[in-house]
Design a protein around this motif. Structure first.
Motif, PDB file in Angstrom:
ATOM      1  N   GLU A  53       0.856  -1.181   0.000  1.00 44.44           N
ATOM      2  CA  GLU A  53       0.000   0.000   0.000  1.00 44.44           C
ATOM      3  C   GLU A  53       0.892   1.230   0.000  1.00 44.44           C
ATOM      4  O   GLU A  53       1.599   1.486   0.975  1.00 44.44           O
ATOM      5  CB  GLU A  53      -0.894  -0.028   1.253  1.00 44.44           C
ATOM      6  CG  GLU A  53      -1.875   1.111   1.365  1.00 44.44           C
ATOM      7  CD  GLU A  53      -2.669   1.051   2.673  1.00 44.44           C
ATOM      8  OE1 GLU A  53      -3.801   0.550   2.637  1.00 44.44           O
ATOM      9  OE2 GLU A  53      -2.156   1.472   3.718  1.00 44.44           O
ATOM     10  N   HIS A  77       3.523   1.272   8.092  1.00 43.49           N
ATOM     11  CA  HIS A  77       2.749   0.402   8.979  1.00 43.49           C
ATOM     12  C   HIS A  77       2.607  -0.989   8.396  1.00 43.49           C
ATOM     13  O   HIS A  77       2.842  -1.219   7.211  1.00 43.49           O
ATOM     14  CB  HIS A  77       1.372   1.006   9.280  1.00 43.49           C
ATOM     15  CG  HIS A  77       0.447   1.076   8.100  1.00 43.49           C
ATOM     16  ND1 HIS A  77       0.400   2.148   7.242  1.00 43.49           N
ATOM     17  CD2 HIS A  77      -0.482   0.195   7.643  1.00 43.49           C
ATOM     18  CE1 HIS A  77      -0.507   1.922   6.308  1.00 43.49           C
ATOM     19  NE2 HIS A  77      -1.062   0.742   6.522  1.00 43.49           N
ATOM     20  N   GLU A 127      -1.916  -1.861  11.911  1.00 47.34           N
ATOM     21  CA  GLU A 127      -3.292  -1.619  11.491  1.00 47.34           C
ATOM     22  C   GLU A 127      -4.025  -2.959  11.480  1.00 47.34           C
ATOM     23  O   GLU A 127      -3.450  -3.972  11.070  1.00 47.34           O
ATOM     24  CB  GLU A 127      -3.289  -1.019  10.075  1.00 47.34           C
ATOM     25  CG  GLU A 127      -4.677  -0.817   9.468  1.00 47.34           C
ATOM     26  CD  GLU A 127      -4.638  -0.280   8.025  1.00 47.34           C
ATOM     27  OE1 GLU A 127      -3.536  -0.264   7.418  1.00 47.34           O
ATOM     28  OE2 GLU A 127      -5.696   0.105   7.518  1.00 47.34           O
TER      29      GLU A 127
HETATM   30 CO    CO Z   1      -2.965   0.438   5.578  1.00 42.20          CO
END
Ligand code: CO
Length: 137
Positions: A53, A77, A127
């Motif tokens: 991402e 993350h 996350e």
């Molecule tokens: Co994310």
């Protein structure tokens, strides 16, 4: 319950520049979405069962902009895919682990997300994300 590593979030100054590397390896940008609440543009690049991402800030005071300012581009993350983020959120609270939001909120692609504070996760921003069910917006 956690099912897999859903994605690894990477802070970038420009999605257009960063995507070239992954595309040169045969990966494909599946979707680019703006998440105004987070002040980011997000490019999702599926990679096997997981994804990469890319996070590009859209405002100077967004968390990703501050991350870039402090640390430069890099891994931002780790996202664990959950089949029930409300339940995992409750388990974390029950264990006294510090989460960042009052309750899970909407993330990219209509997902529900919660974050664990890096101080409670060995320095990693974690996350938890539950994919949107069919019928969710
Ligand atoms: Co994310």
């Amino acid at each position: 319950m956690i099912e897999r590593i859903a994605h690894i979030g990477i802070a970038v100054r420009s999605i257009d520049e960063a995507r070239r590397l992954y595309e040169s390896l045969g990966l494909t940008v599946e979707a680019i979405e703006e998440v105004p609440a987070e002040g980011v543009r997000v490019a999702l690049i599926p990679c096997g069962e997981s994804a990469i991402e890319l996070l590009e800030p859209t405002s100077e005071d967004s968390p990703v902009a501050r991350f870039l300012e402090r640390r430069g581009p890099g891994i931002h993350h780790l996202c664990l895919g959950s089949d029930d983020v409300m339940s995992d959120d409750a388990s974390l609270r029950g264990a006294g682990i510090r989460v960042l939001r009052e309750e899970p909120t909407r993330g990219a692609g209509g997902s529900r997300v919660q974050f664990v504070h890096p101080k409670s996760a060995g320095g990693v921003l974690l996350e938890l994300s539950q994919a949107a069910a069919d019928g969710d917006e």
